[in-house]
Design a protein around this motif. Structure first.
Motif, PDB file in Angstrom:
ATOM      1  N   MET A  60      30.788  38.256  44.349  1.00 29.05           N
ATOM      2  CA  MET A  60      31.454  39.441  44.844  1.00 29.05           C
ATOM      3  C   MET A  60      32.788  39.598  44.137  1.00 29.05           C
ATOM      4  O   MET A  60      33.495  38.621  43.915  1.00 29.05           O
ATOM      5  N   HIS A  61      33.110  40.826  43.789  1.00 26.63           N
ATOM      6  CA  HIS A  61      34.389  41.139  43.151  1.00 26.63           C
ATOM      7  C   HIS A  61      35.146  42.091  44.080  1.00 26.63           C
ATOM      8  O   HIS A  61      34.578  43.040  44.596  1.00 26.63           O
ATOM      9  N   THR A  62      36.429  41.823  44.282  1.00 25.29           N
ATOM     10  CA  THR A  62      37.278  42.698  45.079  1.00 25.29           C
ATOM     11  C   THR A  62      38.261  43.378  44.131  1.00 25.29           C
ATOM     12  O   THR A  62      38.884  42.712  43.301  1.00 25.29           O
ATOM     13  N   PHE A  63      38.386  44.684  44.285  1.00 21.99           N
ATOM     14  CA  PHE A  63      39.291  45.444  43.432  1.00 21.99           C
ATOM     15  C   PHE A  63      40.385  46.057  44.288  1.00 21.99           C
ATOM     16  O   PHE A  63      40.134  46.900  45.147  1.00 21.99           O
ATOM     17  N   ILE A  64      41.617  45.579  44.056  1.00 24.23           N
ATOM     18  CA  ILE A  64      42.807  46.064  44.749  1.00 24.23           C
ATOM     19  C   ILE A  64      43.811  46.431  43.664  1.00 24.23           C
ATOM     20  O   ILE A  64      44.164  45.582  42.836  1.00 24.23           O
ATOM     21  N   ASP A  65      44.251  47.680  43.663  1.00 23.74           N
ATOM     22  CA  ASP A  65      45.190  48.156  42.638  1.00 23.74           C
ATOM     23  C   ASP A  65      44.648  47.935  41.225  1.00 23.74           C
ATOM     24  O   ASP A  65      45.388  47.590  40.313  1.00 23.74           O
ATOM     25  N   ASP A  66      43.352  48.117  41.046  1.00 27.28           N
ATOM     26  CA  ASP A  66      42.726  47.890  39.748  1.00 27.28           C
ATOM     27  C   ASP A  66      41.625  48.920  39.507  1.00 27.28           C
ATOM     28  O   ASP A  66      40.438  48.590  39.489  1.00 27.28           O
ATOM     29  N   ASP A  67      42.011  50.171  39.337  1.00 31.84           N
ATOM     30  CA  ASP A  67      41.040  51.227  39.105  1.00 31.84           C
ATOM     31  C   ASP A  67      40.234  51.000  37.831  1.00 31.84           C
ATOM     32  O   ASP A  67      39.015  51.213  37.815  1.00 31.84           O
ATOM     33  N   ALA A  68      40.881  50.556  36.772  1.00 28.49           N
ATOM     34  CA  ALA A  68      40.173  50.338  35.509  1.00 28.49           C
ATOM     35  C   ALA A  68      39.098  49.266  35.672  1.00 28.49           C
ATOM     36  O   ALA A  68      37.970  49.430  35.198  1.00 28.49           O
ATOM     37  N   GLY A  69      39.428  48.180  36.347  1.00 28.42           N
ATOM     38  CA  GLY A  69      38.453  47.121  36.588  1.00 28.42           C
ATOM     39  C   GLY A  69      37.296  47.605  37.444  1.00 28.42           C
ATOM     40  O   GLY A  69      36.127  47.323  37.162  1.00 28.42           O
ATOM     41  N   TYR A  70      37.611  48.354  38.492  1.00 33.34           N
ATOM     42  CA  TYR A  70      36.588  48.898  39.377  1.00 33.34           C
ATOM     43  C   TYR A  70      35.662  49.858  38.629  1.00 33.34           C
ATOM     44  O   TYR A  70      34.434  49.739  38.699  1.00 33.34           O
TER      45      TYR A  70
END
Length: 89
Positions: free
Chosen positions: A1-11
């Protein structure tokens, strides 16, 4: 599982690379009353974000190729069960 917080590019990169994966929308505060499960290909969680600003500030995103991984995580860590069957059909 990956969590994306303040990372729109990663998401956006993750959903582009994993179009058959799953995305859990959840409030940054981990409020158990807002847990929305989507397929990564769902139009409501890609493209231009609501308000035109960001995807991963609030709500944040949990992403996985395995739906049950997100469901178990939400129950264990947030104390809620994801909704969103209409986005999974």
């Amino acid at each position: 599982m990956h969590t994306f917080i303040d990372d729109d590019a990663g998401y956006l990169g993750w959903i582009s690379e994993h179009p058959v994966g799953y995305v859990l929308n959840l409030e940054r505060s981990l409020n158990p009353t807002y847990l929305m499960l989507h397929r990564a290909e769902c139009h409501t969680i890609r493209g231009v974000p609501p308000g035109g600003e960001h995807w991963t500030i609030d709500p944040i995103k949990g992403c996985s190729m395995v739906r049950t991984e997100l469901e178990r995580w939400a129950e264990a860590e947030v104390g809620g069960v994801p909704a969103g069957e209409n986005h999974l059909a």
